[in-house]
Design an enzyme around this catalytic site. Sequence first.
Site, PDB file in Angstrom:
ATOM      1  N   LYS A 171      32.816 -12.387  20.599  1.00  0.00           N
ATOM      2  CA  LYS A 171      32.172 -13.550  20.381  1.00  0.00           C
ATOM      3  C   LYS A 171      32.663 -14.101  18.981  1.00  0.00           C
ATOM      4  O   LYS A 171      32.718 -13.295  18.044  1.00  0.00           O
ATOM      5  CB  LYS A 171      30.625 -13.588  20.333  1.00  0.00           C
ATOM      6  CG  LYS A 171      29.882 -13.112  21.536  1.00  0.00           C
ATOM      7  CD  LYS A 171      28.471 -12.898  21.479  1.00  0.00           C
ATOM      8  CE  LYS A 171      28.433 -11.684  20.498  1.00  0.00           C
ATOM      9  NZ  LYS A 171      26.677 -11.504  20.343  1.00  0.00           N
ATOM     10  N   THR A 207      19.616 -20.675  14.475  1.00  0.00           N
ATOM     11  CA  THR A 207      20.630 -19.698  15.064  1.00  0.00           C
ATOM     12  C   THR A 207      19.899 -18.444  15.434  1.00  0.00           C
ATOM     13  O   THR A 207      20.730 -17.597  15.863  1.00  0.00           O
ATOM     14  CB  THR A 207      21.894 -19.456  14.389  1.00  0.00           C
ATOM     15  OG1 THR A 207      21.678 -19.175  13.006  1.00  0.00           O
ATOM     16  CG2 THR A 207      22.775 -20.954  14.302  1.00  0.00           C
ATOM     17  N   GLY A 209      18.715 -15.186  17.060  1.00  0.00           N
ATOM     18  CA  GLY A 209      18.530 -14.723  18.292  1.00  0.00           C
ATOM     19  C   GLY A 209      19.700 -15.381  19.318  1.00  0.00           C
ATOM     20  O   GLY A 209      19.559 -15.200  20.389  1.00  0.00           O
ATOM     21  N   THR A 210      20.810 -15.844  18.909  1.00  0.00           N
ATOM     22  CA  THR A 210      21.597 -16.565  19.697  1.00  0.00           C
ATOM     23  C   THR A 210      22.638 -15.420  20.565  1.00  0.00           C
ATOM     24  O   THR A 210      22.834 -15.614  21.605  1.00  0.00           O
ATOM     25  CB  THR A 210      22.879 -17.345  18.916  1.00  0.00           C
ATOM     26  OG1 THR A 210      23.237 -16.683  17.716  1.00  0.00           O
ATOM     27  CG2 THR A 210      22.311 -18.658  18.427  1.00  0.00           C
ATOM     28  N   GLY A 211      22.657 -14.329  19.789  1.00  0.00           N
ATOM     29  CA  GLY A 211      23.487 -13.040  20.683  1.00  0.00           C
ATOM     30  C   GLY A 211      22.756 -12.872  21.526  1.00  0.00           C
ATOM     31  O   GLY A 211      23.149 -12.514  22.734  1.00  0.00           O
ATOM     32  N   CYS A 212      21.314 -12.617  21.545  1.00  0.00           N
ATOM     33  CA  CYS A 212      20.484 -12.089  22.334  1.00  0.00           C
ATOM     34  C   CYS A 212      20.317 -12.943  23.649  1.00  0.00           C
ATOM     35  O   CYS A 212      20.428 -12.633  24.709  1.00  0.00           O
ATOM     36  CB  CYS A 212      19.158 -11.651  21.934  1.00  0.00           C
ATOM     37  SG  CYS A 212      18.950 -10.739  20.304  1.00  0.00           S
TER      38      CYS A 212
END
Length: 272
Positions: A171, A207, A209-212
Amino acid sequence: MSTYRTALSIAGSDCSGGAGIQADIKTMSALGVYAMTAITAITVQNTCGVTAVQGIDPSIVYGQINAVFSDIRPMAVKTGMLFSADIVNAVADALIENRAENIVLDPVMVATSGDKLLSDDAIDTIIRRLIPLSTVITPNVNEAAVLTGTDDPALQSSRLHEMGARAILLKGGDRKDETEISVDLLSLAPGQKLIPIESRRVDTVNTHGTGCTLSSAITSFLAKGYHVHDSIVKAKNYIYESLKSGARIKTGAGHGPVNHLYAPAPLDIINN
């Protein structure tokens, strides 16, 4: 009898609702997938940061996963915050024993706020036990560097494949550059050229929690039967639209959440 598309999130709880288990449930539900959970840790956090973390007893984590698999088998599984080596081992044991498929490994190490979410001894255990089980691994820039010992994306991809990863999404959304395009790099097999997956950057502080959210979106599309590449492209579009639709909405004093429910879909039903 008809059945729902199903997915399991194995992750930590975020009491403020923007990341972790709560973000995963919202994402999977918004994409029409029946969401189930195994909670690995309880965090005390909000949009400003994490102030405390309490791991769940590994036997309880193991039991949660087995309870789900024995009754409502997940079509895909996402792992997020795992907190400790003992919990990683419990998760790996349960996934192996239940012959889990379509596993998305999000190696959560640090929160958006910069707070640490993974113990040092857990990193080696993830490398040894979970990466070889993963269908897709989704490290960000810093996580990939920690896992591989290099900042070079080609080397990162090569080393993660050597560890047993099948597909790798590196990412790039948190790279510190001034371009308007966010580029993630996808490797589908060792030795193949990295595939750029692009989306426009969204100018927002929301932003959290964007990865979750991205990893649980990939999990949802895998559960719906899409191949890895298509699942990632669709998940990237979902996170972009979630960021864009929630960009100007104030939730909390820090990094607010994305708008997971900007266009919810009905649960996807399979007619048997």
